[in-house]
Design a protein around this motif. Structure first.
Motif, PDB file in Angstrom:
ATOM      1  N   TYR A 113       0.827  -1.202   0.000  1.00 43.78           N
ATOM      2  CA  TYR A 113       0.000   0.000   0.000  1.00 43.78           C
ATOM      3  C   TYR A 113       0.862   1.254   0.000  1.00 43.78           C
ATOM      4  O   TYR A 113       1.887   1.327   0.689  1.00 43.78           O
ATOM      5  CB  TYR A 113      -0.947  -0.009   1.198  1.00 43.78           C
ATOM      6  CG  TYR A 113      -1.998  -1.081   1.090  1.00 43.78           C
ATOM      7  CD1 TYR A 113      -1.693  -2.412   1.332  1.00 43.78           C
ATOM      8  CD2 TYR A 113      -3.301  -0.777   0.698  1.00 43.78           C
ATOM      9  CE1 TYR A 113      -2.635  -3.417   1.191  1.00 43.78           C
ATOM     10  CE2 TYR A 113      -4.265  -1.773   0.571  1.00 43.78           C
ATOM     11  CZ  TYR A 113      -3.920  -3.084   0.818  1.00 43.78           C
ATOM     12  OH  TYR A 113      -4.861  -4.068   0.678  1.00 43.78           O
ATOM     13  N   ASP A 114       0.398   2.218  -0.766  1.00 45.20           N
ATOM     14  CA  ASP A 114       1.188   3.425  -0.975  1.00 45.20           C
ATOM     15  C   ASP A 114       0.837   4.555  -0.016  1.00 45.20           C
ATOM     16  O   ASP A 114       1.668   5.409   0.286  1.00 45.20           O
ATOM     17  CB  ASP A 114       0.980   3.924  -2.412  1.00 45.20           C
ATOM     18  CG  ASP A 114       1.331   2.865  -3.431  1.00 45.20           C
ATOM     19  OD1 ASP A 114       0.403   2.286  -4.053  1.00 45.20           O
ATOM     20  OD2 ASP A 114       2.528   2.601  -3.597  1.00 45.20           O
ATOM     21  N   TYR A 115      -0.416   4.590   0.438  1.00 45.30           N
ATOM     22  CA  TYR A 115      -0.878   5.714   1.256  1.00 45.30           C
ATOM     23  C   TYR A 115      -1.650   5.173   2.451  1.00 45.30           C
ATOM     24  O   TYR A 115      -2.409   4.208   2.330  1.00 45.30           O
ATOM     25  CB  TYR A 115      -1.785   6.635   0.427  1.00 45.30           C
ATOM     26  CG  TYR A 115      -1.159   7.116  -0.848  1.00 45.30           C
ATOM     27  CD1 TYR A 115      -1.461   6.504  -2.067  1.00 45.30           C
ATOM     28  CD2 TYR A 115      -0.246   8.172  -0.851  1.00 45.30           C
ATOM     29  CE1 TYR A 115      -0.882   6.935  -3.246  1.00 45.30           C
ATOM     30  CE2 TYR A 115       0.337   8.599  -2.026  1.00 45.30           C
ATOM     31  CZ  TYR A 115       0.016   7.983  -3.214  1.00 45.30           C
ATOM     32  OH  TYR A 115       0.602   8.417  -4.379  1.00 45.30           O
ATOM     33  N   TRP A 116      -1.490   5.858   3.578  1.00 41.97           N
ATOM     34  CA  TRP A 116      -2.106   5.416   4.826  1.00 41.97           C
ATOM     35  C   TRP A 116      -2.798   6.573   5.522  1.00 41.97           C
ATOM     36  O   TRP A 116      -2.294   7.709   5.531  1.00 41.97           O
ATOM     37  CB  TRP A 116      -1.041   4.848   5.770  1.00 41.97           C
ATOM     38  CG  TRP A 116      -0.510   3.535   5.284  1.00 41.97           C
ATOM     39  CD1 TRP A 116       0.466   3.331   4.338  1.00 41.97           C
ATOM     40  CD2 TRP A 116      -0.948   2.238   5.683  1.00 41.97           C
ATOM     41  NE1 TRP A 116       0.668   1.999   4.134  1.00 41.97           N
ATOM     42  CE2 TRP A 116      -0.187   1.299   4.950  1.00 41.97           C
ATOM     43  CE3 TRP A 116      -1.892   1.773   6.599  1.00 41.97           C
ATOM     44  CZ2 TRP A 116      -0.365  -0.089   5.099  1.00 41.97           C
ATOM     45  CZ3 TRP A 116      -2.059   0.406   6.742  1.00 41.97           C
ATOM     46  CH2 TRP A 116      -1.294  -0.505   6.001  1.00 41.97           C
ATOM     47  N   GLY A 117      -3.947   6.257   6.121  1.00 43.42           N
ATOM     48  CA  GLY A 117      -4.612   7.208   6.987  1.00 43.42           C
ATOM     49  C   GLY A 117      -3.955   7.195   8.364  1.00 43.42           C
ATOM     50  O   GLY A 117      -3.060   6.398   8.645  1.00 43.42           O
ATOM     51  N   GLN A 118      -4.457   8.047   9.262  1.00 47.11           N
ATOM     52  CA  GLN A 118      -3.802   8.238  10.552  1.00 47.11           C
ATOM     53  C   GLN A 118      -4.209   7.219  11.610  1.00 47.11           C
ATOM     54  O   GLN A 118      -3.578   7.175  12.658  1.00 47.11           O
ATOM     55  CB  GLN A 118      -4.079   9.656  11.084  1.00 47.11           C
ATOM     56  CG  GLN A 118      -5.403   9.831  11.826  1.00 47.11           C
ATOM     57  CD  GLN A 118      -6.620   9.780  10.903  1.00 47.11           C
ATOM     58  OE1 GLN A 118      -6.558   9.510   9.714  1.00 47.11           O
ATOM     59  NE2 GLN A 118      -7.778  10.046  11.493  1.00 47.11           N
TER      60      GLN A 118
END
Length: 126
Positions: A113-118
């Motif tokens: 995965y390239d992007y993550w939430g907080q």
């Protein structure tokens, strides 16, 4: 680029329900599939569920099948995780993550995965 904002966590008794939301933004969001992961204290991060924004295909970890439901609202750029019949072992910080369609090989692998939430905390009391 993609930005993710997870919310909806809280404290609930065993057997209760929560709905998590993951709101996406950015020019590339529509090119991405979304996964939900969780990490409990002292444990590795694990995949919970996945939805393809291209064809709606969904996957679930065995531990949550029949209790959790993932869905998406493309107009709102939001992915939901409805969690029912919660158990104390579901207690964790829950994260949503985005991966470009063409790069998904195994949805359970967090490093894809390239992007993550907080993250949003879910606590289930017994």
């Amino acid at each position: 680029d993609v930005q993710l904002q997870a919310s909806g966590g809280g404290l609930v008794q065993a057997g209760g329900s929560l709905r998590l939301s993951c709101v996406g933004s950015g020019s590339a969001f529509d090119d991405c599939d979304i996964g939900w992961f969780r990490q409990a204290p002292g444990k590795d991060r694990e995949g919970v569920s996945f939805i393809s924004s291209r064809d709606g295909t969904t996957y679930y970890a065995e531990s949550v099948k029949g209790r959790f439901t993932i869905s998406s609202d493309s107009a709102e750029k939001t992915v939901y995780l409805q969690m029912n019949s919660l158990k104390p072992e579901d207690t964790a910080v829950y994260y949503c993550a985005a991966v470009y369609h063409e790069y998904v090989r195994d949805w359970l692998l967090d490093y894809e995965y390239d992007y993550w939430g907080q993250g949003t905390q879910v606590t289930v009391s017994s």
